[in-house]
Design an enzyme around this catalytic site. Structure first.
Site, PDB file in Angstrom:
ATOM      1  N   HIS A 110      -2.525  -1.894   0.638  1.00  0.00           N
ATOM      2  CA  HIS A 110      -3.973  -2.591   0.150  1.00  0.00           C
ATOM      3  C   HIS A 110      -3.277  -4.597   0.799  1.00  0.00           C
ATOM      4  O   HIS A 110      -2.520  -4.782  -0.145  1.00  0.00           O
ATOM      5  CB  HIS A 110      -4.737  -3.031  -0.465  1.00  0.00           C
ATOM      6  CG  HIS A 110      -6.035  -1.630  -0.744  1.00  0.00           C
ATOM      7  ND1 HIS A 110      -6.586  -1.398  -1.129  1.00  0.00           N
ATOM      8  CD2 HIS A 110      -5.525  -0.485  -0.472  1.00  0.00           C
ATOM      9  CE1 HIS A 110      -7.077  -0.341  -1.034  1.00  0.00           C
ATOM     10  NE2 HIS A 110      -6.655   0.566  -0.911  1.00  0.00           N
ATOM     11  N   ARG A 165      -3.747  -2.513   5.100  1.00  0.00           N
ATOM     12  CA  ARG A 165      -5.296  -3.017   5.131  1.00  0.00           C
ATOM     13  C   ARG A 165      -5.583  -3.527   4.857  1.00  0.00           C
ATOM     14  O   ARG A 165      -4.455  -4.718   3.782  1.00  0.00           O
ATOM     15  CB  ARG A 165      -5.943  -1.780   4.112  1.00  0.00           C
ATOM     16  CG  ARG A 165      -7.427  -1.638   4.143  1.00  0.00           C
ATOM     17  CD  ARG A 165      -8.691  -1.240   3.252  1.00  0.00           C
ATOM     18  NE  ARG A 165      -8.217  -1.521   2.335  1.00  0.00           N
ATOM     19  CZ  ARG A 165      -9.262  -1.518   1.256  1.00  0.00           C
ATOM     20  NH1 ARG A 165      -9.863  -0.281   1.371  1.00  0.00           N
ATOM     21  NH2 ARG A 165      -9.374  -2.408   0.365  1.00  0.00           N
ATOM     22  N   TRP A 220     -22.676  -1.053  -1.250  1.00  0.00           N
ATOM     23  CA  TRP A 220     -22.228  -1.681  -1.719  1.00  0.00           C
ATOM     24  C   TRP A 220     -21.200  -1.425  -1.544  1.00  0.00           C
ATOM     25  O   TRP A 220     -20.836  -0.048  -0.534  1.00  0.00           O
ATOM     26  CB  TRP A 220     -21.844  -1.462  -3.253  1.00  0.00           C
ATOM     27  CG  TRP A 220     -20.640  -2.488  -3.196  1.00  0.00           C
ATOM     28  CD1 TRP A 220     -20.232  -3.517  -3.636  1.00  0.00           C
ATOM     29  CD2 TRP A 220     -19.110  -2.335  -3.623  1.00  0.00           C
ATOM     30  NE1 TRP A 220     -18.479  -4.669  -4.028  1.00  0.00           N
ATOM     31  CE2 TRP A 220     -18.091  -2.549  -4.434  1.00  0.00           C
ATOM     32  CE3 TRP A 220     -19.185  -0.464  -4.593  1.00  0.00           C
ATOM     33  CZ2 TRP A 220     -16.897  -2.651  -4.630  1.00  0.00           C
ATOM     34  CZ3 TRP A 220     -17.227  -0.367  -4.677  1.00  0.00           C
ATOM     35  CH2 TRP A 220     -16.740  -1.404  -4.713  1.00  0.00           C
ATOM     36  N   ASP A 255     -11.111  -1.926   5.986  1.00  0.00           N
ATOM     37  CA  ASP A 255     -12.919  -1.175   5.321  1.00  0.00           C
ATOM     38  C   ASP A 255     -14.095  -1.413   5.275  1.00  0.00           C
ATOM     39  O   ASP A 255     -13.938  -3.077   5.141  1.00  0.00           O
ATOM     40  CB  ASP A 255     -12.118  -0.924   3.797  1.00  0.00           C
ATOM     41  CG  ASP A 255     -12.959  -0.035   3.583  1.00  0.00           C
ATOM     42  OD1 ASP A 255     -14.447   0.663   4.513  1.00  0.00           O
ATOM     43  OD2 ASP A 255     -12.436   0.114   2.250  1.00  0.00           O
ATOM     44  N   GLU A 292      -3.037   6.543   1.472  1.00  0.00           N
ATOM     45  CA  GLU A 292      -3.614   5.258   0.975  1.00  0.00           C
ATOM     46  C   GLU A 292      -2.860   5.824  -0.453  1.00  0.00           C
ATOM     47  O   GLU A 292      -3.133   6.293  -1.146  1.00  0.00           O
ATOM     48  CB  GLU A 292      -5.014   5.188   0.936  1.00  0.00           C
ATOM     49  CG  GLU A 292      -5.549   4.165   0.024  1.00  0.00           C
ATOM     50  CD  GLU A 292      -6.942   3.710   0.133  1.00  0.00           C
ATOM     51  OE1 GLU A 292      -8.095   4.543  -0.279  1.00  0.00           O
ATOM     52  OE2 GLU A 292      -7.919   2.163  -0.518  1.00  0.00           O
ATOM     53  N   TYR A 314     -16.672  -7.611  -1.601  1.00  0.00           N
ATOM     54  CA  TYR A 314     -15.496  -6.369  -1.335  1.00  0.00           C
ATOM     55  C   TYR A 314     -13.898  -6.126  -1.015  1.00  0.00           C
ATOM     56  O   TYR A 314     -13.476  -7.420  -0.107  1.00  0.00           O
ATOM     57  CB  TYR A 314     -16.096  -5.230  -0.243  1.00  0.00           C
ATOM     58  CG  TYR A 314     -14.966  -3.946  -0.238  1.00  0.00           C
ATOM     59  CD1 TYR A 314     -14.708  -2.579  -1.649  1.00  0.00           C
ATOM     60  CD2 TYR A 314     -13.630  -3.892   0.625  1.00  0.00           C
ATOM     61  CE1 TYR A 314     -13.467  -2.259  -1.631  1.00  0.00           C
ATOM     62  CE2 TYR A 314     -13.162  -2.659   0.261  1.00  0.00           C
ATOM     63  CZ  TYR A 314     -13.259  -1.596  -0.979  1.00  0.00           C
ATOM     64  OH  TYR A 314     -12.330  -1.108  -0.910  1.00  0.00           O
ATOM     65  N   GLU A 331     -12.727   1.729   8.820  1.00  0.00           N
ATOM     66  CA  GLU A 331     -13.070   2.700   7.557  1.00  0.00           C
ATOM     67  C   GLU A 331     -14.083   2.196   7.738  1.00  0.00           C
ATOM     68  O   GLU A 331     -14.755   1.186   7.539  1.00  0.00           O
ATOM     69  CB  GLU A 331     -11.920   2.791   6.457  1.00  0.00           C
ATOM     70  CG  GLU A 331     -12.575   3.308   5.926  1.00  0.00           C
ATOM     71  CD  GLU A 331     -11.578   3.583   4.597  1.00  0.00           C
ATOM     72  OE1 GLU A 331     -10.696   2.467   4.223  1.00  0.00           O
ATOM     73  OE2 GLU A 331     -12.470   3.625   3.219  1.00  0.00           O
ATOM     74  N   HIS A 361      -7.988   8.657   0.440  1.00  0.00           N
ATOM     75  CA  HIS A 361      -8.522   7.413  -0.063  1.00  0.00           C
ATOM     76  C   HIS A 361      -7.544   8.464  -1.673  1.00  0.00           C
ATOM     77  O   HIS A 361      -7.068   8.880  -2.315  1.00  0.00           O
ATOM     78  CB  HIS A 361      -9.788   8.117  -0.746  1.00  0.00           C
ATOM     79  CG  HIS A 361     -10.378   7.292  -1.420  1.00  0.00           C
ATOM     80  ND1 HIS A 361     -11.273   7.940  -2.364  1.00  0.00           N
ATOM     81  CD2 HIS A 361     -10.102   5.620  -1.710  1.00  0.00           C
ATOM     82  CE1 HIS A 361     -11.994   6.109  -2.814  1.00  0.00           C
ATOM     83  NE2 HIS A 361     -11.120   5.088  -2.779  1.00  0.00           N
ATOM     84  N   ASP A 413      -9.125   4.452  -9.065  1.00  0.00           N
ATOM     85  CA  ASP A 413      -9.818   5.153  -9.315  1.00  0.00           C
ATOM     86  C   ASP A 413      -9.413   6.541  -9.203  1.00  0.00           C
ATOM     87  O   ASP A 413     -10.504   7.110  -9.803  1.00  0.00           O
ATOM     88  CB  ASP A 413     -11.045   4.546  -9.475  1.00  0.00           C
ATOM     89  CG  ASP A 413     -11.803   4.707  -7.719  1.00  0.00           C
ATOM     90  OD1 ASP A 413     -10.718   4.025  -6.577  1.00  0.00           O
ATOM     91  OD2 ASP A 413     -12.411   5.538  -7.635  1.00  0.00           O
ATOM     92  N   ASN A 415     -15.534   7.060 -10.055  1.00  0.00           N
ATOM     93  CA  ASN A 415     -15.634   5.923 -11.177  1.00  0.00           C
ATOM     94  C   ASN A 415     -17.120   5.312 -11.012  1.00  0.00           C
ATOM     95  O   ASN A 415     -17.719   5.655 -10.439  1.00  0.00           O
ATOM     96  CB  ASN A 415     -15.213   4.966 -10.279  1.00  0.00           C
ATOM     97  CG  ASN A 415     -13.874   3.821 -10.447  1.00  0.00           C
ATOM     98  OD1 ASN A 415     -14.635   2.561 -11.404  1.00  0.00           O
ATOM     99  ND2 ASN A 415     -14.372   2.962  -8.971  1.00  0.00           N
ATOM    100  N   HIS A 439     -16.674  -0.689   5.043  1.00  0.00           N
ATOM    101  CA  HIS A 439     -17.763  -0.886   2.735  1.00  0.00           C
ATOM    102  C   HIS A 439     -18.944  -0.230   3.162  1.00  0.00           C
ATOM    103  O   HIS A 439     -19.282  -0.910   2.468  1.00  0.00           O
ATOM    104  CB  HIS A 439     -17.297  -1.325   2.575  1.00  0.00           C
ATOM    105  CG  HIS A 439     -16.466  -0.957   0.950  1.00  0.00           C
ATOM    106  ND1 HIS A 439     -17.689  -0.502  -0.259  1.00  0.00           N
ATOM    107  CD2 HIS A 439     -15.266  -0.019   0.401  1.00  0.00           C
ATOM    108  CE1 HIS A 439     -17.106  -0.303  -1.044  1.00  0.00           C
ATOM    109  NE2 HIS A 439     -15.827  -0.026  -0.655  1.00  0.00           N
ATOM    110  N   ARG A 462     -11.094  11.085   5.053  1.00  0.00           N
ATOM    111  CA  ARG A 462     -10.715  10.482   4.114  1.00  0.00           C
ATOM    112  C   ARG A 462     -11.268  11.119   2.700  1.00  0.00           C
ATOM    113  O   ARG A 462     -10.755  10.532   1.533  1.00  0.00           O
ATOM    114  CB  ARG A 462     -11.283   9.157   4.101  1.00  0.00           C
ATOM    115  CG  ARG A 462     -10.357   8.376   4.957  1.00  0.00           C
ATOM    116  CD  ARG A 462     -10.529   6.902   4.719  1.00  0.00           C
ATOM    117  NE  ARG A 462     -10.394   6.256   3.636  1.00  0.00           N
ATOM    118  CZ  ARG A 462     -10.047   5.774   2.863  1.00  0.00           C
ATOM    119  NH1 ARG A 462      -8.360   5.646   3.562  1.00  0.00           N
ATOM    120  NH2 ARG A 462     -10.175   5.009   1.923  1.00  0.00           N
ATOM    121  N   GLU A 497     -14.806   8.693   2.452  1.00  0.00           N
ATOM    122  CA  GLU A 497     -14.358   8.741   0.717  1.00  0.00           C
ATOM    123  C   GLU A 497     -15.076   9.343   0.205  1.00  0.00           C
ATOM    124  O   GLU A 497     -15.406   9.325  -1.544  1.00  0.00           O
ATOM    125  CB  GLU A 497     -13.389   7.869   0.466  1.00  0.00           C
ATOM    126  CG  GLU A 497     -15.041   6.421  -0.303  1.00  0.00           C
ATOM    127  CD  GLU A 497     -13.880   4.947   0.045  1.00  0.00           C
ATOM    128  OE1 GLU A 497     -12.833   4.502   0.752  1.00  0.00           O
ATOM    129  OE2 GLU A 497     -14.528   4.055  -1.011  1.00  0.00           O
TER     130      GLU A 497
END
Ligand code: CS2
Ligand code: MG
Length: 403
Positions: free
Chosen positions: A123, A148, A403, A211, A340, A160, A237, A313, A317, A38, A213, A284, A263
């Site tokens: 999600h 999630r 991020w 998550d 996921e 996010y 996560e 994961h 993407d 990605n 993130h 993951r 991930e």
């Protein structure tokens, strides 16, 4: 002996960018691999076209391990997301070819079924508390056993996991990177309320995941893990960036909330300490990020010794080729945890056909020979690559952040 006759890279953007490797044999059988990274798609496509494909021509496609080692050791420059995604694509395509040549689904080549079905998590992304509660409820009604929950945070504009205008959530946006905003204080003050509300609303049974993130320090992660313990999450996560593997010791001292990481990892060396010191509960790393099925077998087997389960994961993407590879793999290993599942855009499904299916919270890879995914190149050609990036993230005072 069959030979690899040619190979090509197909870059297309049906709903989002995908990089697909197609390897052709002189016996007319071909295999597909996913090489999508990605925001850095062209780096992997050029790595494949310029440096990998020329080395594959004339090789025996049945020698999957040897070709893997040739590409890994032979490059001299090891690991990293570009290299490992390219190797992963070759590896997936070769397992696909082997399955087709032997007329059997890939899970059979990996030891056969270890279970009947694969539990997946969905999600639920909401702009605020009530929106997130509604989204979790909607997914439970769709049959998901695990959801999630991500939510907009009071006082933070854009973060996010929150879709723009109630649409589907897709973090990469066209053009150059957009900016998100972050406040750890606001996040930490809000999150326990979210999970308390979800448990009050839906009871103890549904598996709930979250998550972070990569946004907390270890001690902040310890606080969050401890505060959400009463709501017994399936996992928390990526609570911190995980380059510093030993930092998870600090988190573990403070909480029994299960932890999932990996991930963004590319090889077994990124997670060696996390796994062998039992600092995480779920790994993951996906098939495309972790060098393909061949390397992920080693990772999953290594993790099994330390009671670490998989939770690959599966965001949008990762193309349907990675999703299929993951499902064959998930079915075959003993230490599977969860998978996921973020359904692809309808346009993506026009380009990629697949034999995997979803029903009542579980997925099935299907019994087609190989991976069971195909690409319609004429359709793909209608959607050329479009530059798109993941956002960057700044704290409220302007400091560049994870991020
Ligand atoms: C995420 C992803 O699915 C997840 O757990 O962390 O949405 C991630 O942000 C994207 O795959 C990045 O490309
Ligand atoms: Mg994640």
């Amino acid at each position: 002996m069959a030979k690899i006759k040619s190979a090509k890279v197909i870059v297309c953007s049906p709903g989002r960018n995908f990089v697909t490797l197609k390897i052709m044999t002189d016996e007319g059988v071909y295999g597909l691999g996913d090489a999508t990274l990605n925001g850095r798609e062209k780096a992997v496509s050029s790595y494949l076209e310029e440096h990998v494909i020329p080395c594959l021509i004339g090789r025996d496609p049945s020698q999957i391990e040897d070709i893997w080692q040739y590409l890994y050791k032979g490059a001299y420059w090891r690991r990293g997301p570009v290299t490992m995604s390219a190797i992963a694509a070759v590896d997936m395509a070769l397992w696909d070819i082997k399955g087709k040549m032997l007329n059997t689904p890939v899970y059979n080549l990996l030891g056969g079924k270890s279970r009947d079905k694969i539990m997946v998590y969905a999600h639920a992304n909401g702009k605020d508390l009530s929106d997130t509660v509604e989204e979790v409820g909607r997914h439970l009604e769709m049959g998901y056993k695990a959801v999630r929950a991500q939510s907009g945070i009071p006082g933070i504009d854009k973060t996010y996991g929150v879709p723009k205008d109630k649409g589907r959530y897709e973090p990469a946006e066209k053009g150059l990177p957009k900016e998100d905003q972050w406040s750890t204080e606001k996040y930490l003050n809000y999150l326990p309320t979210l999970f308390k509300t979800l448990r009050d609303e839906f009871g103890d049974e549904p598996h709930l995941l979250h998550d972070c993130h990569h946004r907390l320090t270890p001690i902040e992660a310890g606080r969050l893990g401890k505060e959400v313990e009463p709501y017994h999450l399936f996992w928390l996560e990526d609570c911190t960036p995980a380059e510093l593997q030993e930092s998870f010791k600090l988190i573990r001292q403070h909480t029994t909330t299960p932890l999932a990481v990996g991930e963004v990892f590319n090889s077994i060396w990124d997670m060696q300490e996390l796994i062998s010191s039992q600092l995480i509960d779920y790994i993951r790393t996906s098939i495309v990020r972790g060098g393909g099925i061949s390397h992920m077998k080693k990772i999953a087997n290594f993790a099994e010794i330390y009671h670490v389960r998989t939770g690959f994961h599966g965001a949008t993407d990762l193309s349907p080729v990675t999703m299929a590879s993951a499902l064959h793999f998930d079915l075959s290993i003993n230490n599977f945890g969860i998978q996921e599942h973020m359904p692809h855009h309808e346009i993506t499904e026009e380009v990629f056909s697949r034999s995997y299916t979803f029903e009542d919270g579980f997925m099935y890879p299907g019994d087609a020979p190989g991976l069971g995914v195909d690409i319609n190149e004429d359709e793909a050609a209608k959607y050329p690559y479009e530059r798109a990036y993941l956002p960057v993230n700044r704290k409220e005072d302007g400091t560049m952040f994870n991020w």
